[in-house]
Scaffold this motif. Structure first.
Motif, PDB file in Angstrom:
ATOM      1  N   TRP A 277       0.740  -1.387   0.080  1.00  0.00           N
ATOM      2  CA  TRP A 277      -0.057   0.035   0.094  1.00  0.00           C
ATOM      3  C   TRP A 277       0.887   1.204  -0.131  1.00  0.00           C
ATOM      4  CZ3 TRP A 277       0.431  -3.774   3.641  1.00  0.00           C
ATOM      5  CH2 TRP A 277       0.871  -3.413   4.803  1.00  0.00           C
ATOM      6  N   GLY A 278       2.124   1.171  -0.125  1.00  0.00           N
ATOM      7  CA  GLY A 278       3.065   2.385  -0.238  1.00  0.00           C
ATOM      8  C   GLY A 278       4.431   2.127   0.616  1.00  0.00           C
ATOM      9  N   ILE A 279       4.728   3.510   1.019  1.00  0.00           N
ATOM     10  CA  ILE A 279       5.872   3.705   1.877  1.00  0.00           C
ATOM     11  C   ILE A 279       5.849   4.801   2.533  1.00  0.00           C
ATOM     12  CG2 ILE A 279       7.345   4.989  -0.013  1.00  0.00           C
ATOM     13  CD1 ILE A 279       9.638   3.014   0.898  1.00  0.00           C
ATOM     14  N   ALA A 280       6.638   5.000   3.867  1.00  0.00           N
ATOM     15  CA  ALA A 280       6.614   6.118   4.791  1.00  0.00           C
ATOM     16  C   ALA A 280       7.137   7.218   3.761  1.00  0.00           C
ATOM     17  CB  ALA A 280       7.386   5.931   5.829  1.00  0.00           C
ATOM     18  N   GLY A 281       6.277   8.216   3.959  1.00  0.00           N
ATOM     19  CA  GLY A 281       6.918   9.465   3.293  1.00  0.00           C
ATOM     20  C   GLY A 281       7.509  10.637   4.255  1.00  0.00           C
ATOM     21  N   GLU A 282       8.263  11.571   3.678  1.00  0.00           N
ATOM     22  CA  GLU A 282       8.835  12.588   4.145  1.00  0.00           C
ATOM     23  C   GLU A 282       7.578  13.868   4.382  1.00  0.00           C
ATOM     24  OE1 GLU A 282      11.595  12.782   5.387  1.00  0.00           O
ATOM     25  OE2 GLU A 282      12.265  10.744   4.732  1.00  0.00           O
ATOM     26  N   ARG A 283       7.509  14.405   5.671  1.00  0.00           N
ATOM     27  CA  ARG A 283       6.677  15.524   5.718  1.00  0.00           C
ATOM     28  C   ARG A 283       6.736  16.604   4.961  1.00  0.00           C
ATOM     29  NH1 ARG A 283       5.201  19.001  10.968  1.00  0.00           N
ATOM     30  NH2 ARG A 283       2.983  18.947  10.695  1.00  0.00           N
ATOM     31  N   ALA A 284       8.018  17.226   4.549  1.00  0.00           N
ATOM     32  CA  ALA A 284       8.341  17.922   3.695  1.00  0.00           C
ATOM     33  C   ALA A 284       7.949  17.887   2.109  1.00  0.00           C
ATOM     34  CB  ALA A 284       9.898  18.411   3.651  1.00  0.00           C
ATOM     35  N   ALA A 285       7.659  16.475   1.807  1.00  0.00           N
ATOM     36  CA  ALA A 285       7.097  16.052   0.470  1.00  0.00           C
ATOM     37  C   ALA A 285       5.456  16.284   0.395  1.00  0.00           C
ATOM     38  CB  ALA A 285       7.659  14.751   0.151  1.00  0.00           C
ATOM     39  N   ALA A 286       4.976  16.206   1.545  1.00  0.00           N
ATOM     40  CA  ALA A 286       3.456  15.907   1.439  1.00  0.00           C
ATOM     41  C   ALA A 286       2.954  17.618   0.953  1.00  0.00           C
ATOM     42  CB  ALA A 286       2.906  15.656   2.979  1.00  0.00           C
TER      43      ALA A 286
ATOM     44  N   TRP B  93       2.614   9.438   4.415  1.00  0.00           N
ATOM     45  CA  TRP B  93       2.625   8.187   3.720  1.00  0.00           C
ATOM     46  C   TRP B  93       2.404   8.730   2.305  1.00  0.00           C
ATOM     47  CZ3 TRP B  93       3.930   3.853   5.581  1.00  0.00           C
ATOM     48  CH2 TRP B  93       3.792   2.693   4.692  1.00  0.00           C
ATOM     49  N   THR B  94       3.366   7.989   1.669  1.00  0.00           N
ATOM     50  CA  THR B  94       3.530   7.963   0.016  1.00  0.00           C
ATOM     51  C   THR B  94       3.018   6.736  -0.641  1.00  0.00           C
ATOM     52  OG1 THR B  94       5.549   9.141   0.194  1.00  0.00           O
ATOM     53  CG2 THR B  94       4.929   8.138  -1.865  1.00  0.00           C
TER      54      THR B  94
ATOM     55  N   ARG C  81      -3.975  10.168  -5.723  1.00  0.00           N
ATOM     56  CA  ARG C  81      -3.217   9.815  -6.610  1.00  0.00           C
ATOM     57  C   ARG C  81      -2.110   9.138  -6.522  1.00  0.00           C
ATOM     58  NH1 ARG C  81      -4.493  12.962 -11.926  1.00  0.00           N
ATOM     59  NH2 ARG C  81      -2.795  11.503 -12.462  1.00  0.00           N
ATOM     60  N   GLN C  82      -1.640   8.089  -7.503  1.00  0.00           N
ATOM     61  CA  GLN C  82      -0.726   7.444  -7.184  1.00  0.00           C
ATOM     62  C   GLN C  82       0.631   8.300  -7.469  1.00  0.00           C
ATOM     63  OE1 GLN C  82      -0.059   4.335 -10.251  1.00  0.00           O
ATOM     64  NE2 GLN C  82       1.790   3.616  -9.481  1.00  0.00           N
ATOM     65  N   GLY C  83       1.686   8.131  -6.411  1.00  0.00           N
ATOM     66  CA  GLY C  83       2.635   8.909  -6.330  1.00  0.00           C
ATOM     67  C   GLY C  83       2.700  10.098  -5.097  1.00  0.00           C
ATOM     68  N   GLU C  84       1.255  10.393  -4.925  1.00  0.00           N
ATOM     69  CA  GLU C  84       1.108  11.263  -3.841  1.00  0.00           C
ATOM     70  C   GLU C  84       1.730  11.153  -2.438  1.00  0.00           C
ATOM     71  OE1 GLU C  84      -2.784  14.334  -2.945  1.00  0.00           O
ATOM     72  OE2 GLU C  84      -3.108  12.416  -3.862  1.00  0.00           O
ATOM     73  N   THR C  85       2.275  12.189  -1.708  1.00  0.00           N
ATOM     74  CA  THR C  85       2.571  11.927  -0.349  1.00  0.00           C
ATOM     75  C   THR C  85       1.723  12.797   0.329  1.00  0.00           C
ATOM     76  OG1 THR C  85       4.819  11.610  -1.107  1.00  0.00           O
ATOM     77  CG2 THR C  85       4.361  12.307   1.409  1.00  0.00           C
ATOM     78  N   VAL C  86       0.756  12.148   1.288  1.00  0.00           N
ATOM     79  CA  VAL C  86      -0.198  12.795   2.158  1.00  0.00           C
ATOM     80  C   VAL C  86       0.092  12.803   3.607  1.00  0.00           C
ATOM     81  CG1 VAL C  86      -2.723  12.381   2.845  1.00  0.00           C
ATOM     82  CG2 VAL C  86      -1.955  11.833   0.506  1.00  0.00           C
TER      83      VAL C  86
END
Length: 170
Positions: free
Chosen positions: A43-52, A134-135, A74-79
Motif C-alpha cells: 500500500w506504499g511507503i513512509a513519506g517525508e513530511r516536507a514532501a506532503a 505516507w507515500t 493519486r499514485q505517487g502522492e505523499t499525504v
C-alpha cells in the motif's frame, strides 16, 4: 479442535514488533525517536513530511467510525494524515490490505497489550491528535482500520483508493 502453530504466532509477533515499540496502554503514544524505517509495503511507503503537498484530516469517534471513511489519492502522492480522536477511548489508524488488517486484528484480540509502532499506524489518545505521512506509490484499493480489540469488529474501517498516475481521480 483448533491446532495452534506457536512458531507461526511467534514469527508474526516478531514481524509486528520493531525494536523501538510502544504498548497500547502507554500514555500519549509518542513516536519513537530517530529516522522512520522506510519499508515498501503493498500500500506504499513512509513519506517525508516536507514532501506532503496534501493534508487530510480524519476524525475518530466512539461510534466506531472514521470521518471520512473513503479517501481518494493519486499514485505517487505523499499525504500528511492528521487524526483527531473526538472520543473518550483510545483509537488507532492502521493502513494496510484487508488481509493484513484482519490478521493483525485477530492478533490484537488474542494479545490486546501487543506492542507496535510502525510508520503506517497512529495511536491517538482521547481528545488528542496524531499524524502519519505516507507515500502512495502503488495504485489500488487499500484499507485502514482501528485495530483496538472490538473496534475493527464494530466496523471502524475505511478505504483509500489510489488512482493510477495516468488516470484522473473521481
Amino acid at each position: 479442535m483448533v491446532r495452534i502453530d506457536r512458531r507461526r504466532i511467534a514469527a508474526l509477533l516478531l514481524a509486528a514488533l520493531p525494536a523501538a515499540v510502544l504498548a497500547h496502554g502507554d500514555a500519549g503514544h509518542a513516536r519513537h525517536a530517530g529516522p522512520v524505517v522506510k519499508e515498501q509495503k503493498p500500500w506504499g511507503i513512509a513519506g517525508e513530511r516536507a514532501a506532503a503537498r496534501r493534508r487530510i484530516e480524519v476524525g475518530m469517534s466512539d461510534d466506531m467510525r472514521f470521518t471520512p471513511a473513503r479517501i481518494e489519492v493519486r499514485q505517487g502522492e505523499t499525504v500528511r494524515f492528521v487524526f483527531r480522536n473526538r472520543g473518550q477511548t483510545l483509537h488507532e489508524f492502521v493502513l494496510g490490505t484487508k488481509a493484513v488488517l484482519e490478521e493483525h486484528a485477530a492478533l490484537m484480540m488474542k494479545f490486546p497489550d501487543m506492542e507496535h509502532d510502525e510508520p503506517y499506524m497512529a495511536h491517538v489518545a482521547p481528545g488528542t491528535s496524531g499524524e502519519i505521512v505516507w507515500t502512495f506509490n502503488r495504485a489500488g484499493e487499500f484499507d485502514f482500520a482501528c485495530l483496538i480489540p472490538g473496534h475493527y469488529q464494530a466496523g471502524m474501517v475505511g478505504q483509500v483508493v489510489v488512482t493510477p498516475a495516468t488516470q484522473r481521480s473521481r
